[in-house]
Structures are given as structure tokens and as C-alpha cells.
Design a protein around this motif. Structure first.
Motif, mmCIF file in Angstrom:
data_model
loop_
_atom_site.group_PDB
_atom_site.id
_atom_site.type_symbol
_atom_site.label_atom_id
_atom_site.label_comp_id
_atom_site.label_asym_id
_atom_site.label_seq_id
_atom_site.Cartn_x
_atom_site.Cartn_y
_atom_site.Cartn_z
ATOM 1 N N ALA A 131 -2.421 -0.271 -7.754
ATOM 2 C CA ALA A 131 -3.142 0.203 -7.148
ATOM 3 C C ALA A 131 -4.409 -0.192 -6.891
ATOM 4 O O ALA A 131 -4.733 -1.492 -6.254
ATOM 5 C CB ALA A 131 -3.256 1.423 -7.133
ATOM 6 N N TRP A 168 0.810 -0.785 0.069
ATOM 7 C CA TRP A 168 -0.237 -0.080 0.112
ATOM 8 C C TRP A 168 1.165 1.357 0.194
ATOM 9 O O TRP A 168 0.058 2.315 -1.036
ATOM 10 C CB TRP A 168 -1.125 0.103 1.171
ATOM 11 N N ASN A 212 0.394 3.871 -3.031
ATOM 12 C CA ASN A 212 0.684 5.844 -3.295
ATOM 13 C C ASN A 212 2.043 6.198 -3.381
ATOM 14 O O ASN A 212 1.552 7.296 -3.910
ATOM 15 C CB ASN A 212 0.217 5.319 -1.609
ATOM 16 N N ILE A 251 1.479 6.672 -6.612
ATOM 17 C CA ILE A 251 0.532 8.098 -7.794
ATOM 18 C C ILE A 251 1.316 9.054 -6.995
ATOM 19 O O ILE A 251 0.847 10.199 -8.109
ATOM 20 C CB ILE A 251 -0.527 7.133 -7.294
ATOM 21 N N VAL A 252 1.670 9.378 -6.135
ATOM 22 C CA VAL A 252 1.840 10.616 -5.641
ATOM 23 C C VAL A 252 3.374 11.288 -6.026
ATOM 24 O O VAL A 252 3.401 12.009 -6.449
ATOM 25 C CB VAL A 252 2.183 11.189 -4.326
ATOM 26 N N SER A 263 -10.342 2.251 -9.890
ATOM 27 C CA SER A 263 -8.430 2.574 -10.350
ATOM 28 C C SER A 263 -8.280 1.703 -11.563
ATOM 29 O O SER A 263 -7.864 1.801 -12.203
ATOM 30 C CB SER A 263 -7.640 1.523 -9.173
#
Length: 108
Positions: free
Chosen positions: A66, A20, A24, A27-28, A95
Motif C-alpha cells: 500500500a 489499489w 485493499n 489488507i482485508v 502505511s
């Protein structure tokens, strides 16, 4: 027994949550990179964000990753509890839809 990542004797991340955390970050990270590029190198920023360049493909792969983690978590919870975990199933579907929209549903 759970595995954990350690650095200098301190636990950094439990492997249970490592997927996880990585999803993240994937994506960030492109979002922060895009903001930095726009502020510092405008021409490069506008070339990179064009259709079918690496910024678009990085978001596609991040959302697919994700989706994979959410679907895996949903399947695992479903087997353990015999109930469908709606949040994880919905997150996996969301997603997938975002990733497919990002690549225009493969129409090129």
C-alpha cells in the motif's frame, strides 16, 4: 489508451485502479481469514497470530505494498500538477509506519 481486464465481454477492472484494488484485498483478506479461523479453529488461530508468524508478515507486506502504490501515485501527481498530493504522501507515510511497527522496527 487505458488497459482493462475483461471476462466474458464485461470489463472487470480498469488497470488504472487495479493496484489499489489489489492492495485493499491484501489488507482485508488476512483480516477475514483471521476471523474465520478464530470462529472455526481456535488452536490454529492462536498459533498463527503469534509474533513472527505468517499472519503478522502478511500484514507487513500488505502495508508495504500500500505504501508503494501510494508513494507512486503521489509522485505521479506531483509531476503532473507540480503540487504535493498531501493525502497520498500521508497515506504512504502512514502505511510505512504501520508496517515498521508491525515488525517491531526490525529489532529482532
Amino acid at each position: 489508451m487505458e488497459l482493462a481486464l475483461f471476462y466474458a465481454g464485461r470489463e472487470l477492472a480498469n488497470v488504472k485502479y487495479l493496484g489499489w484494488i489489489l492492495a485493499n484485498l491484501l489488507i482485508v483478506a488476512p483480516a477475514f481469514l483471521a476471523m474465520w479461523l478464530q470462529a472455526n479453529t481456535g488452536d490454529l488461530y492462536y498459533r498463527i497470530i503469534q509474533e513472527d508468524h505468517w499472519m503478522e508478515w502478511s500484514t507487513v507486506w500488505a502495508f508495504l505494498l500500500a505504501m508503494l502504490f501510494a508513494a507512486t501515485g503521489a509522485r505521479r501527481q506531483w509531476r503532473e500538477r507540480s503540487k504535493l498530493p498531501w493525502f497520498l504522501a500521508g497515506l504512504a507515510l502512514f502505511s510505512f509506519l504501520v508496517a515498521m511497527e508491525e515488525i517491531s522496527w526490525g529489532q529482532r
